[in-house]
Design a protein around this motif. Structure first.
Motif, PDB file in Angstrom:
ATOM      1  N   VAL A  38      34.896  40.800  29.653  1.00 38.30           N
ATOM      2  CA  VAL A  38      34.255  39.908  30.621  1.00 38.30           C
ATOM      3  C   VAL A  38      35.188  39.594  31.785  1.00 38.30           C
ATOM      4  CG1 VAL A  38      33.306  37.581  30.941  1.00 38.30           C
ATOM      5  CG2 VAL A  38      32.618  38.942  28.975  1.00 38.30           C
ATOM      6  N   ALA A  39      36.492  39.472  31.537  1.00 32.41           N
ATOM      7  CA  ALA A  39      37.437  39.209  32.632  1.00 32.41           C
ATOM      8  C   ALA A  39      37.405  40.345  33.650  1.00 32.41           C
ATOM      9  CB  ALA A  39      38.846  39.017  32.079  1.00 32.41           C
ATOM     10  N   GLY A  40      37.407  41.584  33.157  1.00 34.14           N
ATOM     11  CA  GLY A  40      37.314  42.730  34.051  1.00 34.14           C
ATOM     12  C   GLY A  40      35.980  42.799  34.764  1.00 34.14           C
ATOM     13  N   LEU A  41      34.935  42.367  34.072  1.00 32.06           N
ATOM     14  CA  LEU A  41      33.600  42.323  34.670  1.00 32.06           C
ATOM     15  C   LEU A  41      33.591  41.377  35.868  1.00 32.06           C
ATOM     16  CD1 LEU A  41      30.790  43.562  33.803  1.00 32.06           C
ATOM     17  CD2 LEU A  41      30.286  41.339  32.830  1.00 32.06           C
ATOM     18  N   HIS A  42      34.223  40.215  35.733  1.00 25.16           N
ATOM     19  CA  HIS A  42      34.304  39.259  36.839  1.00 25.16           C
ATOM     20  C   HIS A  42      34.991  39.870  38.042  1.00 25.16           C
ATOM     21  CE1 HIS A  42      34.012  35.553  33.988  1.00 25.16           C
ATOM     22  NE2 HIS A  42      32.831  35.880  34.466  1.00 25.16           N
ATOM     23  N   LEU A  43      36.105  40.554  37.806  1.00 28.33           N
ATOM     24  CA  LEU A  43      36.856  41.156  38.912  1.00 28.33           C
ATOM     25  C   LEU A  43      36.003  42.181  39.654  1.00 28.33           C
ATOM     26  CD1 LEU A  43      40.357  41.653  37.211  1.00 28.33           C
ATOM     27  CD2 LEU A  43      39.710  39.913  38.890  1.00 28.33           C
ATOM     28  N   ALA A  44      35.292  43.024  38.891  1.00 31.41           N
ATOM     29  CA  ALA A  44      34.458  44.053  39.507  1.00 31.41           C
ATOM     30  C   ALA A  44      33.309  43.431  40.295  1.00 31.41           C
ATOM     31  CB  ALA A  44      33.931  45.005  38.430  1.00 31.41           C
ATOM     32  N   LEU A  45      32.693  42.386  39.738  1.00 31.68           N
ATOM     33  CA  LEU A  45      31.591  41.716  40.433  1.00 31.68           C
ATOM     34  C   LEU A  45      32.091  41.026  41.701  1.00 31.68           C
ATOM     35  CD1 LEU A  45      29.716  40.154  37.377  1.00 31.68           C
ATOM     36  CD2 LEU A  45      28.801  41.891  38.917  1.00 31.68           C
ATOM     37  N   ALA A  46      33.209  40.306  41.593  1.00 37.36           N
ATOM     38  CA  ALA A  46      33.758  39.604  42.752  1.00 37.36           C
ATOM     39  C   ALA A  46      34.165  40.576  43.855  1.00 37.36           C
ATOM     40  CB  ALA A  46      34.944  38.738  42.333  1.00 37.36           C
ATOM     41  N   ALA A  47      34.530  41.802  43.465  1.00 38.66           N
ATOM     42  CA  ALA A  47      34.904  42.825  44.440  1.00 38.66           C
ATOM     43  C   ALA A  47      33.689  43.475  45.095  1.00 38.66           C
ATOM     44  CB  ALA A  47      35.751  43.898  43.763  1.00 38.66           C
ATOM     45  N   GLY A  48      32.489  43.096  44.653  1.00 37.64           N
ATOM     46  CA  GLY A  48      31.280  43.612  45.265  1.00 37.64           C
ATOM     47  C   GLY A  48      30.846  44.968  44.776  1.00 37.64           C
ATOM     48  N   LEU A  49      31.212  45.309  43.532  1.00 35.21           N
ATOM     49  CA  LEU A  49      30.878  46.635  43.026  1.00 35.21           C
ATOM     50  C   LEU A  49      29.447  46.745  42.515  1.00 35.21           C
ATOM     51  CD1 LEU A  49      34.157  47.702  41.164  1.00 35.21           C
ATOM     52  CD2 LEU A  49      33.482  48.039  43.550  1.00 35.21           C
ATOM     53  N   GLY A  50      28.754  45.625  42.345  1.00 35.02           N
ATOM     54  CA  GLY A  50      27.380  45.735  41.880  1.00 35.02           C
ATOM     55  C   GLY A  50      26.833  44.439  41.310  1.00 35.02           C
TER      56      GLY A  50
END
Length: 296
Positions: free
Chosen positions: A225-237
């Protein structure tokens, strides 16, 4: 000088943890007016404002944040003294498996408070996928499992939930989430950010979109989930998260955005402790009760 009353401190801590007086009241078995009155008396005794109240709930002031740490310790010591006198201490090693969707921003503090309350408890925590926790329910991988299940309005799902009821800790809504700039830019093919396909949330989202014939692509697969947050915050999807797992830099899509993205309605999620195993020791049973009180 008179000290603080533990009932008022407990009310203060519960409101701070719940985020509002209305959410804290049922947890304290009090009316909202009684909660407000206890907080008023506590602030009079403290001599400073401890909470700010607004449309979004209650938040601690800087003075309230200082008192909050003392209040937790006072209440913990009070409980420890009572347990010692009654011979109800938890002394032993406990292996706990926790789904990484369960209150990721708060779980470390909750476990620390559990350790403070039960200083002789040696707690070993492993973060696992819900599917893996439930698959190992009858194995010796852990002593107590904390898992997540999605609530679907089908007869088969109700029967399955009844079969593995366990101890319900909390229920939360699911939401489609993304970075704010992505939320306003719908795409014909939905870019999904998910955990690996061994994750039950991944499986649910993919099956739901396929049933609704919504075109999608796995834009990024995160390990947790921590990695998921980073990817979402980076605008990946776009992804799907329970309310307490939505982190900074990520926002739930409102009804208009959900419509623009052509996304289906989502169910609720329940977090629960797996049922006791046959032959479970008295120590694990007592630990299960302590966890339900601390994490619920």
């Amino acid at each position: 000088m008179r000290g603080f009353e533990t009932d008022q401190l407990k009310t203060f801590v519960t409101v701070a943890d719940s985020g509002s007086l209305s959410a804290a009241a049922p947890r304290l078995f009090l009316s909202q007016s009684s909660v407000s009155e206890q907080l008023r008396k506590l602030e009079e005794r403290a001599g400073v404002p401890l909470l700010t109240r607004g449309k979004r709930g209650a938040a601690v002031t800087p003075a309230g944040a200082r008192l909050l740490e003392y209040a937790r310790r006072i209440l913990s010591l009070n409980d420890m003294a009572m347990q010692e006198l009654r011979g109800r201490t938890l002394d032993g090693e406990l292996r706990l498996a926790v789904t990484d969707y369960f209150r990721p921003g708060e779980i470390a503090g909750m476990l620390r408070r559990l350790r403070d309350r039960y200083p002789y408890l040696k707690l070993h925590v492993t973060v696992m996928k819900s599917a893996a926790i439930e698959a190992a329910a009858d194995l010796d991988t852990f002593d107590i499992g904390l898992s997540m299940r999605l609530i679907r309005a089908t007869r088969a799902d109700r029967a399955e939930r009844a079969d593995r009821a366990g101890t319900l800790l909390r229920r939360e809504g699911l939401a489609w989430v993304a970075a704010p700039e992505i939320a306003e830019s719908p795409q014909p093919t939905l870019p999904l950010v998910l955990l690996p396909d061994t994750c039950s949330m991944h499986q649910f989202v993919v099956q739901l979109l396929m049933r609704r014939k919504r075109a999608f692509d796995i834009a990024h697969s995160a390990s947790g989930v921590a990695g998921l947050h980073l990817a979402l915050a980076a605008g990946l999807g776009v992804s799907c998260l329970n309310a307490s797992a939505i982190g900074p830099g990520v926002t739930p899509l409102d009804a208009a955005a959900v419509s623009r993205w052509r996304l289906p309605t989502l169910p609720d999620a329940e977090f629960y402790l797996l049922p006791a195993r046959r032959g479970e020791s008295e120590f694990i049973g007592e630990a299960r009760l302590a966890l339900s009180e601390q994490l619920g």
